[in-house]
Write a protein that holds these residues in place. Structure first.
Motif, PDB file in Angstrom:
ATOM      1  N   GLN A 263       0.881  -1.400  -0.085  1.00 16.92           N
ATOM      2  CA  GLN A 263      -0.012  -0.130  -0.089  1.00 16.92           C
ATOM      3  C   GLN A 263       0.924   1.114  -0.225  1.00 16.92           C
ATOM      4  O   GLN A 263       1.748   1.355   0.622  1.00 16.92           O
ATOM      5  N   PRO A 264       0.503   2.110  -0.792  1.00 14.37           N
ATOM      6  CA  PRO A 264       1.082   3.634  -0.672  1.00 14.37           C
ATOM      7  C   PRO A 264       0.897   4.276   0.785  1.00 14.37           C
ATOM      8  O   PRO A 264      -0.034   3.862   1.554  1.00 14.37           O
ATOM      9  N   GLY A 265       1.763   5.221   1.154  1.00  9.86           N
ATOM     10  CA  GLY A 265       1.525   5.847   2.292  1.00  9.86           C
ATOM     11  C   GLY A 265       0.424   6.565   2.198  1.00  9.86           C
ATOM     12  O   GLY A 265      -0.164   6.974   1.000  1.00  9.86           O
ATOM     13  N   SER A 266      -0.199   7.291   3.309  1.00  5.36           N
ATOM     14  CA  SER A 266      -1.701   8.059   3.134  1.00  5.36           C
ATOM     15  C   SER A 266      -1.381   9.344   3.011  1.00  5.36           C
ATOM     16  O   SER A 266      -0.191  10.147   3.596  1.00  5.36           O
ATOM     17  N   VAL A 267      -2.029   9.992   2.272  1.00  4.29           N
ATOM     18  CA  VAL A 267      -2.295  11.423   2.373  1.00  4.29           C
ATOM     19  C   VAL A 267      -2.457  11.991   3.773  1.00  4.29           C
ATOM     20  O   VAL A 267      -1.640  13.069   3.992  1.00  4.29           O
ATOM     21  N   THR A 270       0.756  11.815   5.796  1.00  6.14           N
ATOM     22  CA  THR A 270       1.768  12.984   5.046  1.00  6.14           C
ATOM     23  C   THR A 270       1.270  14.423   5.540  1.00  6.14           C
ATOM     24  O   THR A 270       2.190  15.087   6.183  1.00  6.14           O
ATOM     25  N   LEU A 271       0.164  14.736   5.527  1.00 10.94           N
ATOM     26  CA  LEU A 271      -0.213  16.080   5.862  1.00 10.94           C
ATOM     27  C   LEU A 271      -0.238  16.427   7.236  1.00 10.94           C
ATOM     28  O   LEU A 271       0.489  17.390   7.762  1.00 10.94           O
ATOM     29  N   CYS A 272      -0.591  15.200   8.098  1.00 11.67           N
ATOM     30  CA  CYS A 272      -0.338  15.342   9.499  1.00 11.67           C
ATOM     31  C   CYS A 272       1.218  15.856   9.999  1.00 11.67           C
ATOM     32  O   CYS A 272       1.365  16.602  10.730  1.00 11.67           O
TER      33      CYS A 272
END
Ligand code: SAM
Ligand code: FES
Length: 368
Positions: A263-267, A270-272
């Motif tokens: 799975q890719p990392g989550s948006v 990343t924003l957090c």
């Protein structure tokens, strides 16, 4: 084959919203939290908290850098690499990667075109390509600086010995990006072959700092095997090392790697993290990365809203763009540099910010 734990929320907490808002306030005022508190921040999935954290980070960024967004002209000058990082599409062991390297003349032409388009920082990025000896890199840096004395040169060419970094600095290089990838040695060793050393990478960062570069480190978000505990260790490392730049973006799988099915990392994560890093290191130069724009069409805008203040449009010739494929579905592989700049300026101005034509140094390195 790896087990992917990246980017997951591991445990839900039941504390009320005001508890989380209090943590964001303390993060801003004290620039610190306990490990347990960081864990709460990174695993909270309440949107009101995310919005609050974003607002705080944005206010801090505006207090220091106003509404300016710095652009860096990225020149991906070689995809040859002697390393074999398990997650990377251009690692040396990937026999399917179509290799290229730009000539010195081509690199100079890219920088000249970038200068005309308003870039005042050029980022020379590439795999660890032995063809580019210290002499060749020095010659490229000198020529760019002679042509454009008011522009900064950032290098992102991996691990070298201190003497080489010193030579590049003396030739005029201003900044160096070398993501630490993960601050946890065991995690580093899971992601890299045995001939790559966590200690050496960290030593390189210290050498760069000692020489006087503006130094950038950073990590992928949601990389294989990554836990929230690893991310907390990354934050501790950033607090202690105090880099001038932090590059973070989601891990994205590449089809020719052993992590193709991960799975890719989550948006959201990343924003957090972008917001948390802005609050921890208020003056940091923080890019909204191409990887973030790849997993979400509005990822870079969201990154800027979360506290980022740098974007890195691509200046590489269009005919090599899709060969610098670190991960699948990378955006902006078909657009001319001028088009990328127009597009980015528009996206930034729609948010009430402005792309500026200056070097965009870290505030401690501004000369006037
Ligand atoms: N060779 C230089 C180095 O090691 O610093 C620069 C090039 S390297 C490709 C730049 C960064 O790309 C790495 O530090 C890594 O964090 C990121 N990267 C590599 N593969 C990736 C992937 N599959 N998803 C997201 N980012 C990736
Ligand atoms: Fe060298 Fe990715 S393994 S650039």
């Amino acid at each position: 084959m790896g087990v992917c734990i990246g980017g997951v929320m591991q445990m839900k907490e039941t504390k009320n919203l005001s508890h989380y808002l209090g943590l964001a306030d303390r993060l801003e005022s004290e620039r610190n939290l306990s490990d347990d508190e960081f864990y709460s921040v990174l695993t909270c999935d309440d949107q009101s908290f995310a919005d609050y954290l974003t607002e705080k980070a944005r206010a801090v960024r505006e207090r220091i850098y106003g509404k300016d967004v710095y652009i860096r002209g990225l020149i991906e000058f070689t995809n040859y690499c002697k390393n074999n990082c398990s997650y990377c599409g251009i690692r040396g062991g990937n026999k399917n990667a179509e290799r290229y390297r730009l000539s010195e003349e081509e690199i100079i032409l890219c920088s000249n075109k970038g200068y005309e388009l308003g870039f005042r920082t050029f980022v020379l990025q590439g795999g660890e390509d032995p063809y580019f000896t210290d002499e060749r890199i020095v010659s490229i840096i000198r020529r760019i600086k002679e042509n454009h004395p008011d522009a900064a040169v950032t290098l992102s060419i991996g691990e070298r010995e201190k003497e080489s970094y010193q030579r590049f600095f003396e030739a005029g290089a201003d900044r160096y990006l070398l993501r630490h990838e993960t601050a946890d040695k065991a995690h580093y060793e899971m992601l890299h072959p045995a001939n790559m050393s966590f200690e050496h990478r960290m030593q390189c960062l210290r050498d760069l700092r000692d020489i006087g570069y503006q130094v950038g480190c950073g990590m992928m978000v949601g990389s294989p095997y990554q836990t929230t505990g690893h991310l907390i260790k990354d934050l501790r490392f950033l607090q202690e090392f105090k880099p001038e730049m932090v590059g973070i973006g989601p891990f994205i799988p590449h089809h020719d790697t052993e992590y193709a099915d991960c799975q890719p990392g989550s948006v959201e994560m990343t924003l957090c993290l972008l917001s948390v890093i802005r609050l921890l290191l208020p003056e940091v130069l923080l890019p909204a990365t191409t990887a973030l724009g790849t997993i979400d069409a509005l990822g870079r805008e969201k990154g800027i809203a979360a506290g980022a203040n740098v974007v890195m449009p691509n200046l590489s010739p269009v005919n090599v763009r899709d060969k610098y494929l670190l991960y699948d579905n990378k955006i902006c592989t078909g657009d001319e540099a001028a088009e990328c700049v127009r597009c980015m300026s528009l996206r930034v101005s729609r948010m009430g910010y402005q792309v500026v034509e200056n070097r965009g140094d870290h505030i401690r390195f501004t000369k006037d």
